[in-house]
Design an enzyme around this catalytic site. Structure first.
Site, PDB file in Angstrom:
ATOM      1  N   ARG A  65       0.118  -9.241  -3.420  1.00  0.00           N
ATOM      2  CA  ARG A  65       1.411 -10.073  -2.550  1.00  0.00           C
ATOM      3  C   ARG A  65       1.527 -10.966  -2.159  1.00  0.00           C
ATOM      4  O   ARG A  65       0.904 -11.819  -1.200  1.00  0.00           O
ATOM      5  CB  ARG A  65       1.718  -9.099  -1.935  1.00  0.00           C
TER       6      ARG A  65
ATOM      7  N   TYR B 157       3.082  -6.915  -6.149  1.00  0.00           N
ATOM      8  CA  TYR B 157       4.614  -6.727  -5.181  1.00  0.00           C
ATOM      9  C   TYR B 157       4.877  -7.091  -5.984  1.00  0.00           C
ATOM     10  O   TYR B 157       5.885  -5.937  -6.310  1.00  0.00           O
ATOM     11  CB  TYR B 157       3.931  -6.927  -4.174  1.00  0.00           C
TER      12      TYR B 157
ATOM     13  N   HIS C  74      -8.510  -0.271   2.288  1.00  0.00           N
ATOM     14  CA  HIS C  74      -8.559  -1.554   2.774  1.00  0.00           C
ATOM     15  C   HIS C  74      -9.553  -2.386   2.539  1.00  0.00           C
ATOM     16  O   HIS C  74      -9.923  -3.038   2.904  1.00  0.00           O
ATOM     17  CB  HIS C  74      -7.832  -1.991   3.680  1.00  0.00           C
TER      18      HIS C  74
ATOM     19  N   THR D 160       1.258  -1.489  -0.058  1.00  0.00           N
ATOM     20  CA  THR D 160       0.063  -0.202   0.292  1.00  0.00           C
ATOM     21  C   THR D 160       0.972   1.318  -0.297  1.00  0.00           C
ATOM     22  O   THR D 160       0.125   1.995  -0.852  1.00  0.00           O
ATOM     23  CB  THR D 160      -0.833  -0.102   1.390  1.00  0.00           C
ATOM     24  N   THR D 161       1.810   0.843   0.674  1.00  0.00           N
ATOM     25  CA  THR D 161       2.576   2.960   1.216  1.00  0.00           C
ATOM     26  C   THR D 161       3.369   2.770  -0.265  1.00  0.00           C
ATOM     27  O   THR D 161       3.595   3.603  -0.510  1.00  0.00           O
ATOM     28  CB  THR D 161       3.463   2.099   1.888  1.00  0.00           C
ATOM     29  N   TRP D 162       4.111   1.763  -0.910  1.00  0.00           N
ATOM     30  CA  TRP D 162       4.131   2.168  -2.215  1.00  0.00           C
ATOM     31  C   TRP D 162       4.250   2.195  -3.365  1.00  0.00           C
ATOM     32  O   TRP D 162       4.025   3.803  -4.026  1.00  0.00           O
ATOM     33  CB  TRP D 162       5.655   0.952  -2.655  1.00  0.00           C
TER      34      TRP D 162
END
Ligand code: PAP
Length: 310
Positions: A142, A208, A120, A62-64
């Site tokens: 992922r 991912y 989410h 998510t952060t990426w």
């Protein structure tokens, strides 16, 4: 709302010393704060066709994804010395649907033209207008076993528990039983996977591991899909490469804000969102039995879907 949530099935995580309780709502598990915000969003959020939804189960990238998409969308406005990603966690650059940042998103959309919002929530529980508006949805997913390990360390560290006080076996078993934030994880992925087959023009799935293996073509695919394609001149000027490098784990995890900051001044530290980012870290934690159980369940759940994710 609080009263309604209290009537839902509950699970308290013993491996976290009972510090976290999840509630089962519409076939997924979540903590109260996320449910409150998410249910309000289900009732009132009005998506627009130009919105871009960044969706994921926790700990899947998510952060990426947020950093990459924020950098793509704002590339004409900011450069590497002015981007808010230098001073804010990516989660603060892209508002989150289930923590009552709907207003922030509406203001962003109106004032700065930023159409991004993250969630989410499982596909089946998205606010109805997200589907009816036909806005773009990007979903990152992922390897299940790495997600289990990433989730273990994130939760453990969030509650400041050393590994010897937070048995991995229990954390594994809970996740395996389907009790994880916004999980069962298998169902979360399947929901978006099936939707992407039905609505390929509206939903892009990114893995991912693929993004790591081949960031260039995946970033271009992503930019095309959300309507912010790179021009030939931009590519020649190295814009794609620069975004990949800037948003890489190596760069982001070494930014001061991500080493020492806290989002919204809260108690969670930004550094918890940047741990190792290694494919296959599960091998350092899983027993043979855990691996076999997980693979067997994955085969059963994904049988006949075409989805491969071990
Ligand atoms: P969230 O759902 O709580 O926001 P999320 O960002 O989805 O978490 O997942 C965090 C994982 O992404 C961490 O994986 P790990 O525990 O296996 O290390 C984190 O290290 C990884 N991650 C964060 N930023 C990046 C990045 N720029 N590139 C690759 N992986 C990253």
């Amino acid at each position: 709302m609080e009263e309604m949530i209290e009537t839902l099935p509950q699970h308290t995580c013993s491996w976290l010393k009972d510090k976290m309780t999840m509630y089962k709502y519409q076939d997924f598990w979540a903590i109260k704060r996320h449910l409150e915000g998410g249910i309000q969003a289900q009732q009132s959020f009005k998506a627009e066709p130009s919105d871009v939804f960044l969706c994921s189960a926790p700990k899947t990238g998510t952060t990426w994804l947020k950093s990459l998409v924020f950098a793509i969308v704002t590339r004409e406005k900011f450069d590497e010395s002015t981007t808010p990603l230098l001073t804010k966690l990516a989660h603060e650059c892209v508002p989150i649907l289930e923590i009552l940042q709907v207003k922030e998103h509406e203001n962003n959309r109106k004032n700065s033209g930023l159409p991004l919002v993250a969630t989410h929530f499982p596909y089946a529980s998205l606010p109805k207008s997200v589907i009816s508006s036909n806005c773009k949805i990007v979903y990152i997913y992922r390897n299940i076993k790495d997600v289990i390990v990433s989730n273990y360390h994130f939760r453990r560290e969030a509650f400041k528990l050393p590994m010897e006080d937070a048995p991995f076996e229990e954390a594994f078993e809970e996740f395996y039983q389907g009790i994880s934030n916004f999980g069962p994880y298998w169902d979360h992925v399947l929901g978006y996977w099936k939707a992407s087959l039905e609505r390929p023009d509206s939903i892009l799935l990114l893995k991912y591991e693929d993004l790591k293996r081949d960031p260039t073509s995946n970033l271009k695919r992503l930019a095309d899909f959300i309507g912010y394609p790179f021009s030939v001149d931009e590519e020649k000027a190295g814009v794609v490469d620069n975004i990949i490098r800037f948003c890489s784990f190596e760069n982001m995890s070494n930014l001061e804000v991500n080493k020492t900051g806290k989002p919204n001044g809260g108690s969670l530290e930004n550094r918890l969102y940047y741990r190792k980012a290694k494919d296959g870290d599960w091998k350092n934690y899983f027993t043979d039995e855990m691996k076999e159980k997980t693979d067997k369940l994955t085969d059963e759940k994904f049988n006949g879907t075409g989805l491969v994710l071990k």
